[in-house]
Design a protein around this motif. Structure first.
Motif, mmCIF file in Angstrom:
data_model
loop_
_atom_site.group_PDB
_atom_site.id
_atom_site.type_symbol
_atom_site.label_atom_id
_atom_site.label_comp_id
_atom_site.label_asym_id
_atom_site.label_seq_id
_atom_site.Cartn_x
_atom_site.Cartn_y
_atom_site.Cartn_z
ATOM 1 N N PRO A 90 0.809 -1.223 0.000
ATOM 2 C CA PRO A 90 0.000 0.000 0.000
ATOM 3 C C PRO A 90 0.840 1.271 0.000
ATOM 4 O O PRO A 90 0.308 2.369 -0.177
ATOM 5 N N VAL A 91 2.153 1.138 0.181
ATOM 6 C CA VAL A 91 3.051 2.296 0.152
ATOM 7 C C VAL A 91 4.080 2.098 -0.952
ATOM 8 O O VAL A 91 4.395 0.968 -1.348
ATOM 9 N N ASP A 92 4.598 3.183 -1.447
ATOM 10 C CA ASP A 92 5.562 3.139 -2.550
ATOM 11 C C ASP A 92 6.857 2.489 -2.094
ATOM 12 O O ASP A 92 7.578 3.019 -1.248
ATOM 13 N N ASN A 93 7.147 1.331 -2.649
ATOM 14 C CA ASN A 93 8.376 0.598 -2.304
ATOM 15 C C ASN A 93 9.299 0.451 -3.510
ATOM 16 O O ASN A 93 10.177 -0.394 -3.526
ATOM 17 N N GLY A 94 9.020 1.266 -4.532
ATOM 18 C CA GLY A 94 9.814 1.184 -5.744
ATOM 19 C C GLY A 94 9.236 0.268 -6.789
ATOM 20 O O GLY A 94 9.778 0.169 -7.900
ATOM 21 N N GLY A 95 8.124 -0.398 -6.484
ATOM 22 C CA GLY A 95 7.477 -1.284 -7.447
ATOM 23 C C GLY A 95 6.654 -0.498 -8.458
ATOM 24 O O GLY A 95 6.657 0.741 -8.475
ATOM 25 N N GLN A 96 5.911 -1.208 -9.286
ATOM 26 C CA GLN A 96 5.067 -0.562 -10.289
ATOM 27 C C GLN A 96 3.764 -0.084 -9.661
ATOM 28 O O GLN A 96 3.058 -0.857 -8.995
ATOM 29 N N LYS A 97 3.439 1.178 -9.900
ATOM 30 C CA LYS A 97 2.193 1.706 -9.356
ATOM 31 C C LYS A 97 1.011 1.078 -10.079
ATOM 32 O O LYS A 97 0.991 0.989 -11.313
ATOM 33 N N ALA A 98 0.001 0.652 -9.302
ATOM 34 C CA ALA A 98 -1.194 0.017 -9.864
ATOM 35 C C ALA A 98 -2.432 0.675 -9.261
ATOM 36 O O ALA A 98 -2.520 0.838 -8.044
ATOM 37 N N VAL A 99 -3.381 1.040 -10.124
ATOM 38 C CA VAL A 99 -4.598 1.725 -9.675
ATOM 39 C C VAL A 99 -5.818 0.994 -10.241
ATOM 40 O O VAL A 99 -5.920 0.795 -11.455
ATOM 41 N N THR A 100 -6.720 0.603 -9.339
ATOM 42 C CA THR A 100 -7.949 -0.087 -9.722
ATOM 43 C C THR A 100 -9.135 0.596 -9.059
ATOM 44 O O THR A 100 -9.142 0.793 -7.850
ATOM 45 N N HIS A 101 -10.127 0.949 -9.847
ATOM 46 C CA HIS A 101 -11.372 1.529 -9.319
ATOM 47 C C HIS A 101 -12.401 0.408 -9.233
ATOM 48 O O HIS A 101 -12.561 -0.369 -10.175
ATOM 49 N N TRP A 127 -21.599 -13.582 2.406
ATOM 50 C CA TRP A 127 -20.277 -14.181 2.256
ATOM 51 C C TRP A 127 -19.469 -13.648 1.082
ATOM 52 O O TRP A 127 -18.248 -13.662 1.107
ATOM 53 N N LEU A 128 -20.174 -13.189 0.046
ATOM 54 C CA LEU A 128 -19.490 -12.827 -1.196
ATOM 55 C C LEU A 128 -19.951 -11.479 -1.720
ATOM 56 O O LEU A 128 -21.046 -11.012 -1.393
ATOM 57 N N SER A 129 -19.127 -10.873 -2.590
ATOM 58 C CA SER A 129 -19.500 -9.629 -3.277
ATOM 59 C C SER A 129 -19.118 -9.728 -4.744
ATOM 60 O O SER A 129 -18.064 -10.280 -5.084
ATOM 61 N N MET A 130 -19.991 -9.190 -5.601
ATOM 62 C CA MET A 130 -19.670 -9.077 -7.021
ATOM 63 C C MET A 130 -19.260 -7.636 -7.292
ATOM 64 O O MET A 130 -20.000 -6.709 -6.971
ATOM 65 N N LEU A 131 -18.073 -7.477 -7.882
ATOM 66 C CA LEU A 131 -17.527 -6.148 -8.135
ATOM 67 C C LEU A 131 -17.367 -5.887 -9.622
ATOM 68 O O LEU A 131 -17.093 -6.804 -10.399
ATOM 69 N N GLN A 132 -17.507 -4.614 -10.004
ATOM 70 C CA GLN A 132 -17.011 -4.152 -11.291
ATOM 71 C C GLN A 132 -15.703 -3.439 -11.020
ATOM 72 O O GLN A 132 -15.629 -2.566 -10.151
ATOM 73 N N LEU A 133 -14.665 -3.805 -11.777
ATOM 74 C CA LEU A 133 -13.331 -3.249 -11.570
ATOM 75 C C LEU A 133 -12.844 -2.611 -12.852
ATOM 76 O O LEU A 133 -12.792 -3.257 -13.899
ATOM 77 N N ASP A 134 -12.489 -1.332 -12.778
ATOM 78 C CA ASP A 134 -11.969 -0.598 -13.932
ATOM 79 C C ASP A 134 -10.484 -0.341 -13.714
ATOM 80 O O ASP A 134 -10.086 0.272 -12.708
ATOM 81 N N LEU A 135 -9.682 -0.803 -14.663
ATOM 82 C CA LEU A 135 -8.231 -0.658 -14.531
ATOM 83 C C LEU A 135 -7.766 0.698 -15.037
ATOM 84 O O LEU A 135 -8.042 1.062 -16.175
#
Length: 297
Positions: free
Chosen positions: A201-212, A221-229
């Protein structure tokens, strides 16, 4: 070789003056959108003087007869083993991939991949035809993929990927419920020597990734999500879901302990991009697989 049934004529049109086929079909409003008209041509259901034509720039002259034919509902015209062709033109081919099919070959699987199946399909029509990979889906992920039919098109799209790809959306079923129900996950990803991705969750020098993400429905028990990259990193959705404690159902590699539908509950359901040749906005959607829908009943 795919079989097609084109005996049923839907429309018969007479050409009044010189024109190109695509322009004529658009002028005659045979379909509501340019993309839909192109699909007719790609599926070889347009005939000029009883001859099937696929070229957009086919020259028409006054007196030519253009007919639009119907594909048989049970002909499986666009169905190949493990995938369905949704759209095809001289530059690109868009498919809907089933789960359990690799995108490209690995050390252990060389033949049965989306790439090899499409390559065989194209060569059955033109032995010099080739297919070029633009992006991948994991073996257990189903849904939309686009391939190039020309190396120059591949290079152009990959070079301007962030401009070309306007939307990549997924449907996932995760363990538990998210709080808040809608939001954005930002993390930094890196890969270890065993080819497993990790997320911080913090910048460690890896590739930044953003998902909405947005919760579509949920139960106890479960959730259905829509995920936009916003970014398209390797295993981005999977490792981010693991990081926040809500792994994707069936994703053993990234923390799931249940697999009720014998596949990972992740589906690439929407793809929007700018066509590298025509500069048109191309939009494709794929329905949520029944097994995933049944999980939420």
């Amino acid at each position: 070789m795919r079989r097609r049934n084109q005996d049923a004529v839907l429309q018969t049109l007479k050409v009044e003056s010189k024109s190109e086929l695509l322009a004529f079909l658009l002028e005659q409003k045979v379909r509501k959108s340019r993309n839909a008209v192109k699909s007719l041509l790609a599926n070889k259901v347009v005939r000029v003087n009883e001859k099937a034509v696929t070229q957009f720039n086919e020259e028409l002259k006054a007196g030519d007869i253009v007919t639009i034919h119907k594909l048989s509902a049970n002909s499986n015209a666009n169905k190949l083993k493990g995938l369905t062709i949704l759209y095809e033109d001289p530059d690109l081919i868009v498919v809907d991939k089933e789960a359990k099919l690799l995108s490209i070959s690995t050390d252990t699987e060389k033949r049965q991949t989306a790439y090899s199946i499409l390559s065989e399909y194209l060569k059955s029509h033109d032995r010099n035809a080739r297919v070029f990979v633009l992006h991948r889906l994991d073996r257990d992920t189903s849904g939309l993929m686009v391939f190039a039919k020309d190396q120059e098109v591949q290079e152009r799209m990959q070079k301007f990927w962030d401009y070309t790809i306007r939307k990549r959306s997924y449907i996932a079923i995760i363990e538990g419920n998210l709080e808040p129900a809608d939001g954005t996950i930002t993390s930094w990803l890196w890969e270890d020597k065993n080819f497993v991705m990790h997320s911080s969750p913090v910048d460690n020098g890896g590739q930044k990734a953003v998902t909405h993400y947005k919760t579509i429905k949920a139960n106890e028990w479960l959730s259905m999500l829509q995920l936009d990259l916003e970014t398209g990193r390797k295993n981005q959705i999977r490792v981010q879901m693991q990081q926040i404690g809500h792994p994707i159902v069936g994703d053993k590699k990234y923390g799931s302990e249940i697999n009720p539908i014998k596949r990972m509950a992740l589906h690439a359901n929407e793809l929007v991009f700018i066509h590298p040749g025509t500069k048109e906005r191309m939009e494709f959607k794929s329905p949520i697989p029944k097994k995933m829908q049944e999980l939420m009943k």
